[in-house]
Write an enzyme that holds these catalytic residues in place. Sequence first.
Site, PDB file in Angstrom:
ATOM      1  N   CYS B  87       6.432   0.324 -10.883  1.00  0.00           N
ATOM      2  CA  CYS B  87       7.463   0.753 -11.832  1.00  0.00           C
ATOM      3  C   CYS B  87       8.607  -0.266 -11.847  1.00  0.00           C
ATOM      4  O   CYS B  87       8.410  -1.393 -12.253  1.00  0.00           O
ATOM      5  CB  CYS B  87       7.932   2.164 -11.498  1.00  0.00           C
ATOM      6  SG  CYS B  87       8.737   2.996 -12.872  1.00  0.00           S
ATOM      7  N   HIS B 204       2.729   5.633 -10.884  1.00  0.00           N
ATOM      8  CA  HIS B 204       3.139   5.921  -9.507  1.00  0.00           C
ATOM      9  C   HIS B 204       1.990   6.515  -8.693  1.00  0.00           C
ATOM     10  O   HIS B 204       1.933   7.729  -8.500  1.00  0.00           O
ATOM     11  CB  HIS B 204       4.308   6.913  -9.510  1.00  0.00           C
ATOM     12  CG  HIS B 204       5.576   6.332 -10.010  1.00  0.00           C
ATOM     13  ND1 HIS B 204       6.360   5.491  -9.250  1.00  0.00           N
ATOM     14  CD2 HIS B 204       6.206   6.455 -11.199  1.00  0.00           C
ATOM     15  CE1 HIS B 204       7.423   5.125  -9.959  1.00  0.00           C
ATOM     16  NE2 HIS B 204       7.357   5.690 -11.143  1.00  0.00           N
ATOM     17  N   GLU B 206       1.805   6.551  -5.653  1.00  0.00           N
ATOM     18  CA  GLU B 206       2.376   7.150  -4.429  1.00  0.00           C
ATOM     19  C   GLU B 206       2.744   8.615  -4.626  1.00  0.00           C
ATOM     20  O   GLU B 206       2.971   9.327  -3.654  1.00  0.00           O
ATOM     21  CB  GLU B 206       3.593   6.335  -3.956  1.00  0.00           C
ATOM     22  CG  GLU B 206       4.895   6.539  -4.722  1.00  0.00           C
ATOM     23  CD  GLU B 206       5.025   5.676  -5.984  1.00  0.00           C
ATOM     24  OE1 GLU B 206       3.984   5.237  -6.505  1.00  0.00           O
ATOM     25  OE2 GLU B 206       6.166   5.465  -6.437  1.00  0.00           O
TER      26      GLU B 206
END
Lengths: 736, 233
Positions: B87, B204, B206
Amino acid sequence: MTANNVKITPALVAEHGLKPDEYQRILDLIGREPTLTELGIFSAMWNEHCSYKSSKVHLRGLPTKASWVIQGPGENAGVIDIGDGQACVFKMESHNHPSYIEPYQGAATGVGGILRDVFTMGARPIACLNALSFGAPEHPKTRHLVSGVVAGVGGYGNSFGVPTVGGSVRFHSRYDGNILVNAMAVGLAETSKIFYAAASGVGMPIVYLGSKTGRDGIHGASMASAEFDDDSAEKRPTVQVGDPFSEKLLLEACLEIMEKGCVIAIQDMGAAGLTSSATEMGAKGDLGVTLDLDKVPCREEGMTAYEMMLSESQERMLMVLKPEKEAEAEAIFRKWGLDFAVVGETTPTKRFIVRHKGEVMADLPIKELGDSAPEYKRPFVTAQKLPAIDAGAVEARGSIADALERLIATPDLCSKRWVWEQYDHIIGGNTVQRPGGDAAIVRVEDGPKALAMTTDVTPRYCEANPFEGGKQAVAECWRNLTAVGAKPLAITDNLNFGNPERPEIMGQFVGCVRGIAEACKVLDFPVVSGNVSLYNETNGKAILPTPSIGGIGLIDDFTKSATLAFKKADEAILVVGETAGWLGQSMYLREICAREEGAPPPVDLIEERENGDFVRSLILDGTATAVHDLSDGGLLIALAEMAMAGSIGAKLDAPPDDIPAHAYWFGEDQARYIITVPAAKAEAVLARAREASVLVTSIGVTGGDALALDGERAMTVANLNERSEAWLPAYMAGEA
Amino acid sequence: MKAAILVFPGINRERDMARTLKLVSGSTPNMVWHTDHELPAGTDLVVVPGGFSYGDYLRCGAIAARSPIMDAVRAFAAKGGLVLGVCNGFQILCESGLLPGALMRNAQLKFICRDVHLKVERSDTPFTRGYNAGQVIRVPVAHGEGNYIADGETIAKLEGDGRVIFRYASADGMIEPNSNHNGAINAIAGIVNEQGNVLGMMPHPENHVEEAIGRTDGRGLFAGLTEALGRAA
């Protein structure tokens, strides 16, 4: 306005929003004519927004205590104990007038202000929510306001780095000239590390932290305390400009110096900036405060004492530090690139003294500044109760299928995906339930504990019957928390009303507050923080009474929480609570019959509690596979939402003979939930309900790709979904 | 694995990233402050996390890219060290010259947070060895400026060298305009540098590593890196 010794004329007093008798009160209090700076200070402290002068007497009736309440109203935010040495810190606050004038910055700084309230107390923000009320979609300003407010809420929260997990959006012509932007923040702290505003110790350094002071927002709080008129756009300079980047730095720096044990007291500079924060810290600690404005970091040159004391520049804090920790704290702030300046000290005198360029610009009694603010028992009238509407006398318009397809695409009932997709709702990695459900769920650190949170109010009910509407707002909030499996703990209330100087508006306020108090008592659901926003009217036209309720609930194990989506076919669909077909003030009556009439549905709080406790027990023991609370639009709207969320239809039984079909499917009787359970368990659940004296009725089974109802064409889930999702994006693109 | 997560003022997904790395690899990453001039000794993975470094002021990632620590990261990358930018991290890597191209405002001019599907184009990189080539994964995006662009020559080279690692796709792996939420050229969601040791991506992964919080599709990336770098003892 530069000189401090200007003659205080009645016109100048009026310009500061002070009434002649209020000015007389000032003269009596200090025994002389105030300086210009002092007049500014009084106007900042004694306006409605800061002093609660019209509302205070009624707010005292709200229940604020429970064994789990650590801090009730009166601090920056409320604090509740959530076990394991952890506390939840939360509050909701309005930023209505600024958002109407400059929607992006107004909404952004609303979010910034409420986040600051929460981290000022030592909590790391873990979620934001909001409650937004806009004018009618066809009003020429609405689209622009929706666009700006949503971008502003997102712009601030996304950058700051907090997930915006829930909220509500409504449209009504009564908000045409005065939208509502209510922002709520929720934070997590250790119960042993909560920070308060009260200063302690004489001669302690008072430190200014954060961004520099500019001329923005001067008189912001005063603006929030007056009605709007056609020239309100000229008030644009009073709107503050937000800088989420600075706030993020301020958050990290504050939490770091709190962790290092540097802080004695802390207060954010929100409404009325330096004035309100400094006096609050002194007054709460029974101390005087002396400020030296020459030390205040300024963004602009030549700022006067008056301007500095009234500036509402954002992202600023005032702290009393432990003197021995000053150097350590300063190093932390410098590391984060923030301003740090000792701007004053605490004194034993209980005077609030402001010096600038060697001159005393103000010298006032610090406690009286807050405590002696006027307090009004404004006259109020209670509106006549509206008659209950007999469902049998409301003619059905079109088929049930037609009505559902229309209702699901109305501005208030349609999907708000267009809004919440502009908010980062997953940052933090703890969002268990995303927007779109009854309540959002945010895991507490690594779990399994989690917090459920929601914002609710039904303004049309509040208008029709303030007392029942106040009760309903709290009950619906409690119900939404229950519907995900949480134990509701406490609320924050954000009371938005019109001009309190009008007895009928004051009557709405008093009625709603009494209703809220009643519901909080019965549901054991205390108020721990809140905000009052009055004068929400333009050219004499008031908003619908809108007491937004933000609630927090606790879930011991989030893996046991419930969602509203149908999970699989052939499960039994049960309704908990009594369906009588109440059409008064319903969405059906308003949207399909074009009538905003009648008494709103009454709220039986005992039934709310019993039904809710029953539903929660079914969630926690794993029996209920899907749960949804019943509210706007009634049974069939809720079923449609469950079907859309799970992409599974349902075969529904015919309504009982004694209730007209449209009243049965769209009536808004309270204290109800829909649940699904595996078919094999349905009988046992019904038996359990009888034992608990809770009314539970079987109304159908899940399955298929449509809501199927005898005598009606099939309402396919795909079509409902398309209609629900279509309106808002089309409207915002100018196509609807 | 010995990961270093860079922290710039305004970065806000560094905690998400640290938690995920710990969860999947078992080792706690080092948090490295932007004014540092050196990476911790033994660092084998540099992660530039998401957020709004410097408030996205000037241009996303532009100020962070000029931080002291980025010289160390450039040197680390030049020696073949693995660098992951997510990002704002992707934006910073582009601004710092470690990756080509730039990220513009989303085509709809709005911030978008939603789950998207990505087609994993290659599984023979240290970042994607946990996936199969052609696999479709579902991970969230949360950005206002993720619309990847580069000049024609650069795009041709990226495509020719097989350096597009992730593309926005439909659930069944089709590359079509409706699935390209930000308007990125060729639906590009993630690319690597010429040497293949620096990956930048907008989504993302994560945030999708736990079943209880949604899904685990993002786990493969961190599991693959852990395998490549060795699991903590």
